[in-house]
Write an enzyme that holds these catalytic residues in place. Structure first.
Site: not given
Ligand code: WQD
Length: 341
Positions: A156, A152, A127
């Site tokens: 990785k 987490y 990731s």
């Molecule tokens: C994306 C963007 C939030 C929810 C993910 C996976 C993690 C890893 C890396 C696999 C961010 C914003 C989110 C909401 C929001 N993947 N958001 N409101 O944090 O980049 O991490 O990719 O290994 O496991 O979680 O992804 O989808 O949580 O957030 O504004 O209700 O959306 O702040 O900028 P993230 P995400």
């Protein structure tokens, strides 16, 4: 005879989509999943898409005797794609030992059983989280990894190091480490997609649930970041592009004569989009007006991260081709199938 590929976590979002491309490319996916973070929804969707029964073993990658029996029963597993892991940042902070046991333990067990059965080709699901908040963008595979922001993310990093040390020790393992950015979207048939268990952890399920009315609104976690519109920037990659990249990585390993190798690949589209840009794209692609509000920042969020994808393009002969509006339209169609539950 189709080459058998063991897909751990094969009933999960990325696993099932990758299995559909494996089948399309003439491989025989053999799935293993304990349903701890998935269910039979995607398995039945996969069987409809492929028109095949698709072999499925229910169980845990930490179960050494189960793994042995699968390798013995299947007889000629050619390679392994290892998706099975818990991947929720918040949960990992609450349950670190579970995460280390599950994510790291399963990788060690799997590698040991692979070696005992003479299987060397290993695609590992990593990731972009290992980069933390990079000092320079876009990130390349040589960008230094940062101290993990969560157990987490640390699992990785640790798994990458375990695999690298195993290869460096001369063991016959050929490993492709795939660092995903943000997977979104669904299979074009809309028979598979993200199936959140309980409160979603990723943006898209939150967004489509807000759009369909499962939740009152989407909260955008902060618009005071140092970005053009103030919201966080990510590299959103369509799930089918990501699935196709796994098969390209498998072909790369299968075609390499070396006794062992360790290669890392960033899998993104190579550009960043903000949360607010994504919302606008969703509304345009679906005609749905999304009810959202700006809320406080989410602790631990990285401000901006996106990939340099030159290595995957040159070595894996792969490039993402689908655009965000297609991914978000498909995600919406999938949510409509899931309905309001
Ligand atoms: C994306 C963007 C939030 C929810 C993910 C996976 C993690 C890893 C890396 C696999 C961010 C914003 C989110 C909401 C929001 N993947 N958001 N409101 O944090 O980049 O991490 O990719 O290994 O496991 O979680 O992804 O989808 O949580 O957030 O504004 O209700 O959306 O702040 O900028 P993230 P995400």
């Amino acid at each position: 005879m189709r080459q058998k590929i063991l897909v751990t976590g094969g009933a999960g979002y990325i696993g099932a989509h990758t299995a559909s491309v494996l089948d399309k490319e003439g491989y025989e996916p053999v799935l293993l999943d304990n349903f701890s973070n998935s269910d039979r929804t995607l398995l039945s969707g996969l069987r409809k898409i492929t028109g095949k029964q698709i072999t499925f073993h229910e169980g845990d990658c930490n179960d050494r005797s189960l793994l042995h029996s699968i390798f013995q029963k299947e007889g000629d597993i050619a390679a392994v794609i290892h998706f099975a892991a818990r991947r929720y940042v918040g949960e990992s902070v609450e349950k670190p030992l579970y995460y280390y046991r599950n994510n790291v333990g399963s990788t060690i067990t799997l590698l040991e059983v692979m070696l005992e059965h003479g299987v060397s080709d290993f695609v590992f699901s990593s990731s972009c989280t290992v980069y933390g908040q990079p000092d320079e963008l876009p990130v390349t595979e040589d960008t230094p990894r940062k101290p993990a922001e969560s157990p987490y993310g640390n699992t990785k990093k640790i798994c990458e190091d375990i695999i690298q040390d195993t290869v460096l020790s001369g063991q016959p393992i050929k490993a492709a480490i795939l660092r995903y950015f943000n997977p979104i979207g669904t299979h074009p048939s809309h028979l598979m997609g993200e199936v959140p268990h309980g409160v979603p952890n990723n943006l898209i399920p939150f967004l489509t649930q807000a759009a369909v009315g499962v939740r009152p609104e989407l909260v955008v976690f902060g618009d005071d970041y140092d970005t053009p519109d103030g919201s966080c920037i990510r590299d959103y990659i369509d799930i089918m592009d990501l699935a196709e990249a796994h098969v390209q990585a498998l072909k790369f390993l299968r075609s390499t004569e070396a006794n062992s190798l360790f290669e890392i690949f960033n899998l993104g589209i190579g550009e960043g989009k903000s949360v607010l840009e994504l919302i606008k794209t969703f509304e345009k692609a679906t005609g749905v007006s999304l009810n959202y509000k700006i809320g406080p920042r989410r602790p631990g969020d990285v401000e901006k991260v996106y990939a340099n994808v030159d290595k995957a393009s040159e070595v894996l002969l792969w490039k993402a081709t689908r655009d965000m509006s297609e991914s978000l339209y498909n995600a919406w169609q999938w949510q409509l199938r899931l309905g309001k539950h």
